[in-house]
Design an enzyme around this catalytic site. Sequence first.
Site, short mmCIF file in Angstrom:
data_model
loop_
_atom_site.label_atom_id
_atom_site.label_comp_id
_atom_site.label_asym_id
_atom_site.label_seq_id
_atom_site.Cartn_x
_atom_site.Cartn_y
_atom_site.Cartn_z
N ASP A 184 62.00 38.66 26.46
CA ASP A 184 62.27 39.30 25.17
C ASP A 184 60.97 39.70 24.46
OD1 ASP A 184 64.00 39.90 22.77
OD2 ASP A 184 62.91 38.20 21.94
N ASP A 216 71.08 37.39 26.53
CA ASP A 216 71.76 37.56 25.25
C ASP A 216 71.89 39.04 24.87
OD1 ASP A 216 68.99 37.62 25.05
OD2 ASP A 216 68.86 36.22 23.37
N HIS A 217 70.84 39.82 25.24
CA HIS A 217 70.79 41.26 24.90
C HIS A 217 69.62 41.87 25.65
CE1 HIS A 217 67.25 40.19 22.66
NE2 HIS A 217 67.94 39.21 22.08
N GLU A 260 66.23 28.61 29.66
CA GLU A 260 65.94 29.91 29.07
C GLU A 260 64.55 30.45 29.47
OE1 GLU A 260 65.00 30.20 24.92
OE2 GLU A 260 65.52 32.32 24.83
N ASP A 298 66.14 35.74 27.95
CA ASP A 298 66.22 36.40 26.64
C ASP A 298 65.70 37.83 26.76
OD1 ASP A 298 65.96 37.12 23.86
OD2 ASP A 298 65.95 34.98 23.38
N THR A 323 67.57 30.57 20.62
CA THR A 323 68.43 30.42 21.80
C THR A 323 68.77 28.95 22.09
OG1 THR A 323 67.45 32.43 22.68
CG2 THR A 323 68.79 31.13 24.20
N HIS A 352 59.70 43.26 23.04
CA HIS A 352 59.28 43.55 21.66
C HIS A 352 57.88 44.17 21.65
CE1 HIS A 352 62.58 41.85 19.39
NE2 HIS A 352 62.53 40.72 20.10
N SER A 383 69.09 37.02 18.92
CA SER A 383 69.23 35.93 19.89
C SER A 383 70.05 34.77 19.34
CB SER A 383 67.85 35.43 20.31
OG SER A 383 67.19 36.45 21.02
#
Length: 372
Positions: free
Chosen positions: A266, A308-309, A261, A45, A139, A270, A86
């Site tokens: 991620d 995902d990004h 995952e 993620d 996710t 952040h 997500s």
Amino acid sequence: MKRTNLLFLLGLITLFWSCETTTTSGTRDGRATSKPKNIVLMIGDGMGLTQITAGMYANNNKIILEEFPVVGLHKSYSFDNLVTDSAAGATAFSCGVKSYNGAIGVDADTTAVETILETAEKNGLATGMISTSSITHATPASFICHQKERKMMEENAAEFLNTDIDLFIGGGYKQFVQRSDKRDLSRELKAKGYKVMDYFNNNVEEVELDASAPFAFLTASEEPVAAATGRSYLPAATKKGIRFLDERDARANKGFFLMVEGSQIDWGGHANDANYIITEMLDFDKAISHVLDFAKEDGETLVIVTADHETGGFAINPGSTRDSIVAGFTTPKHTAAMIPVFAYGPGAEAFAGIYENTAIYDKMMEAFGMSR
Ligand code: MG
Ligand code: ZN
């Protein structure tokens, strides 16, 4: 025997021989074009190219992804936003539809769409999910749940009871056991035949997984802690989980689908925290190496690693060294950069090139020879 008959017979033998060699050759070189029996989809993620790069440099310039022979790129945007979240990102992989940010296993009209995990179950394959967030988080939830809004964590937990998923490992104990509706989903899972383990009595690294029953392991009350502050189950859970699914499938022999995952790459993005990103990246890297070990030995497993990004607009700025990255970030949010896709095993070739994130679903379904 007449000469023509003999030639015909020789022709048949040659034809049989060539079919035999094209279906069996090259399944162990990681690039083969034949069909896989098993698929492992690994989602980091928020794992953009810079996250991978930072992990690689910090790891003495090595990353297990270098062993993947096929690399592609996907376009990560969602139905309603150039920058996906997500939920929509995972729904693109699980359902093959571009949906709106926040969508869990539903399309842009909020209609539930059968996921690849659900189709795999229907077709008799063994299925599993392993995550370093709660298992009800966007996710993993997008592979099994159908909710208009990603924050429905208790609803997501209840949806695990609607499936026959063989294995799930992740946080979110609270959503299963301390619920506002007073249901005890741990007890309900046990009634369905699951072996259920929790984080306060058991350690997944010490547990022997017994393939005679489906297995659920809730690794934290809510969200598991970071790898840097003591979480270490992902590599061991992945190594054991993949063999568990292989054994679960031994009788039916139809194959398995596993989603793994690395959730917190991620969260490092952040937090605009390069060290958080790197430690999560390297924890995920270990999990990937276990999957790759299995795939090399097995020869029938397609492994796909992607994200995902990207998160943070992370950059490795001038003045950086391998041991000390001078990190830059453009945002505490996600970004819209294209995302790398790494593929290994039978069917891997299909993942070269540039395509939409939804094409990952299409390519996996095609590789399995399944349709919804
Ligand atoms: Mg996630
Ligand atoms: Zn995020």
